[in-house]
Write a protein that holds these residues in place. Sequence first.
Motif, PDB file in Angstrom:
ATOM      1  N   LEU A  28     -11.400  -2.040   0.532  1.00  0.00           N
ATOM      2  CA  LEU A  28     -10.187  -1.232   0.451  1.00  0.00           C
ATOM      3  C   LEU A  28      -8.925  -2.074   0.584  1.00  0.00           C
ATOM      4  O   LEU A  28      -7.941  -1.852  -0.128  1.00  0.00           O
ATOM      5  CB  LEU A  28     -10.226  -0.147   1.536  1.00  0.00           C
ATOM      6  N   TYR A  29      -8.922  -3.039   1.496  1.00  0.00           N
ATOM      7  CA  TYR A  29      -7.745  -3.891   1.638  1.00  0.00           C
ATOM      8  C   TYR A  29      -7.492  -4.693   0.365  1.00  0.00           C
ATOM      9  O   TYR A  29      -6.353  -4.786  -0.114  1.00  0.00           O
ATOM     10  CB  TYR A  29      -7.911  -4.850   2.817  1.00  0.00           C
ATOM     11  N   ALA A  30      -8.540  -5.307  -0.192  1.00  0.00           N
ATOM     12  CA  ALA A  30      -8.384  -6.109  -1.400  1.00  0.00           C
ATOM     13  C   ALA A  30      -7.857  -5.268  -2.559  1.00  0.00           C
ATOM     14  O   ALA A  30      -7.073  -5.737  -3.390  1.00  0.00           O
ATOM     15  CB  ALA A  30      -9.715  -6.758  -1.780  1.00  0.00           C
ATOM     16  N   ALA A  31      -8.282  -4.011  -2.613  1.00  0.00           N
ATOM     17  CA  ALA A  31      -7.901  -3.143  -3.724  1.00  0.00           C
ATOM     18  C   ALA A  31      -6.489  -2.581  -3.592  1.00  0.00           C
ATOM     19  O   ALA A  31      -5.834  -2.308  -4.610  1.00  0.00           O
ATOM     20  CB  ALA A  31      -8.901  -1.999  -3.848  1.00  0.00           C
ATOM     21  N   THR A  32      -5.999  -2.398  -2.356  1.00  0.00           N
ATOM     22  CA  THR A  32      -4.754  -1.627  -2.185  1.00  0.00           C
ATOM     23  C   THR A  32      -3.669  -2.336  -1.401  1.00  0.00           C
ATOM     24  O   THR A  32      -2.574  -1.780  -1.258  1.00  0.00           O
ATOM     25  CB  THR A  32      -5.053  -0.286  -1.484  1.00  0.00           C
ATOM     26  N   GLN A  44     -14.216  -6.999  -2.253  1.00  0.00           N
ATOM     27  CA  GLN A  44     -13.801  -5.920  -3.148  1.00  0.00           C
ATOM     28  C   GLN A  44     -13.627  -4.616  -2.365  1.00  0.00           C
ATOM     29  O   GLN A  44     -13.845  -3.525  -2.888  1.00  0.00           O
ATOM     30  CB  GLN A  44     -14.820  -5.743  -4.282  1.00  0.00           C
ATOM     31  N   GLY A  71      -8.651   7.342  -1.891  1.00  0.00           N
ATOM     32  CA  GLY A  71      -7.665   7.323  -2.962  1.00  0.00           C
ATOM     33  C   GLY A  71      -6.503   8.250  -2.701  1.00  0.00           C
ATOM     34  O   GLY A  71      -6.411   8.880  -1.659  1.00  0.00           O
ATOM     35  N   TYR A 131       0.390   3.975  -2.708  1.00  0.00           N
ATOM     36  CA  TYR A 131      -0.646   4.899  -2.274  1.00  0.00           C
ATOM     37  C   TYR A 131      -0.133   5.874  -1.220  1.00  0.00           C
ATOM     38  O   TYR A 131       0.782   5.554  -0.454  1.00  0.00           O
ATOM     39  CB  TYR A 131      -1.858   4.137  -1.711  1.00  0.00           C
ATOM     40  N   SER A 147     -15.239   4.208   0.771  1.00  0.00           N
ATOM     41  CA  SER A 147     -15.656   3.693  -0.528  1.00  0.00           C
ATOM     42  C   SER A 147     -15.122   4.528  -1.690  1.00  0.00           C
ATOM     43  O   SER A 147     -15.118   4.064  -2.837  1.00  0.00           O
ATOM     44  CB  SER A 147     -17.186   3.603  -0.604  1.00  0.00           C
ATOM     45  N   HIS A 186       0.844  -1.202   0.000  1.00  0.00           N
ATOM     46  CA  HIS A 186       0.000   0.000   0.000  1.00  0.00           C
ATOM     47  C   HIS A 186       0.879   1.253   0.000  1.00  0.00           C
ATOM     48  O   HIS A 186       0.676   2.162  -0.819  1.00  0.00           O
ATOM     49  CB  HIS A 186      -0.922  -0.003   1.219  1.00  0.00           C
ATOM     50  N   THR A 194      -5.402   8.103   1.663  1.00  0.00           N
ATOM     51  CA  THR A 194      -6.265   6.923   1.701  1.00  0.00           C
ATOM     52  C   THR A 194      -6.880   6.718   3.083  1.00  0.00           C
ATOM     53  O   THR A 194      -8.054   6.371   3.205  1.00  0.00           O
ATOM     54  CB  THR A 194      -5.502   5.661   1.276  1.00  0.00           C
TER      55      THR A 194
END
Length: 411
Positions: A211-215, A209, A163, A125, A160, A121, A130
């Motif tokens: 925040l953890y899964a995405a980043t 899907q 970013g 990011y 949600s 992350h 975030t």
Amino acid sequence: MNDHSLTERLAQHLLRPVNTVARDRARLHMLDWMGCVAGARQSDVAGALGSIQGTGLVRAAFLGNVLEMDDVHRTALLHPGPVIWPVALGSLAESMDDMLVAAVRGYEAMIALGTSFDAHHYAQYHPTATAGVIGAAACEASSASSDALVVANAMALAASVSGGVWQTRHSANMAKQWHVANAVETGQSAAMYARSGITGPLDILEGVQGLYAATCQSPRPMTFGDGWRIDEVSFKPWGACRHAHPAIDAALALRARGALTGPIEVETFADALTFCDRPDPTTPHQAKFSLQHAVAVVAVRGLPTLADFEPDSIAALAEARARVTVTESPAITARYPAHFGATVRCGGESEALIDTLGDPERPLSRDGVIAKARALFAWGGLDPAQAERGVTLALDGDDSGGIVGWLEEIL
């Protein structure tokens, strides 16, 4: 409530009573942020804001991070102050104490999430962005509601749309400051809608899907301790990236022994090289993210000042920078981010530091925080009366509106 939802568990954790010690600590962080804002009032970012309509708090949301002197949490690898204070001061809190409580809760939420992010992350990011939207939402929502579900929904809505990517640091731009301002605005908006009954996905962090899964690749468990994490936040005494501070600190120790006159070797953690291995900076921003320049400042001039990262100093210190080499130490990297360390060697002498000035293990004193704020007020061009009023409002005042008015006056 669903115990499997991290946002709900975090909301319940946030709504505990906030003690006097934490509120008093919050006042110091507020003053520190006010200094950072005032110090940046003549910056390029402030100039760019000149044509934008907005309150002092809106402008302050852009300025708290400009000078790279904002507070920092080591293991979360983020800067809470620039996000939380514009929200807290603009919140619906009815008193100074209520405002400070909301701020402490905002710090807690932001840091709790930041410490659960992994190295992947941080590589991609900007955690202040975030995690910042969640901290801002928690601060705003908890200032006006004691309903944990409202606070949880505010954080879920904010998360949600979380970013902020690190591409911003590869060129001269102001997106990093806009990340902070966007986190402030997004968190405030999420809290407003949550109070009105708009709901968010409460499993937004751990969901398939989410925040953890995405980043993240391997997120850490979120923990809920008895204390308040604002006590873990470091103050930055010098106007450079925090990753450069251990090298500055160690170099100062060698200079005090008269041992910083030849070639200088710096060993530090890997992320310090990723962010700050920059032997030939050409702009103030690059100089603040240059280990070589920071150590050269110490070698030639001693204690770093903001002027030492301006164009004239960048040019004047080219020869001294050429004496500085930087490498990674696996042992220091292994202790990071719980400890920011460095070893500096010169002329047969060496200085090894595990923690740097301003960290909880080596705290900046109350007088030190006040002195830093006064120096920043002076750098920003405030007259002595404005500066002292800022100190008094932050540390002794009982009216958060007075601080908002002070910001309007100076910005």
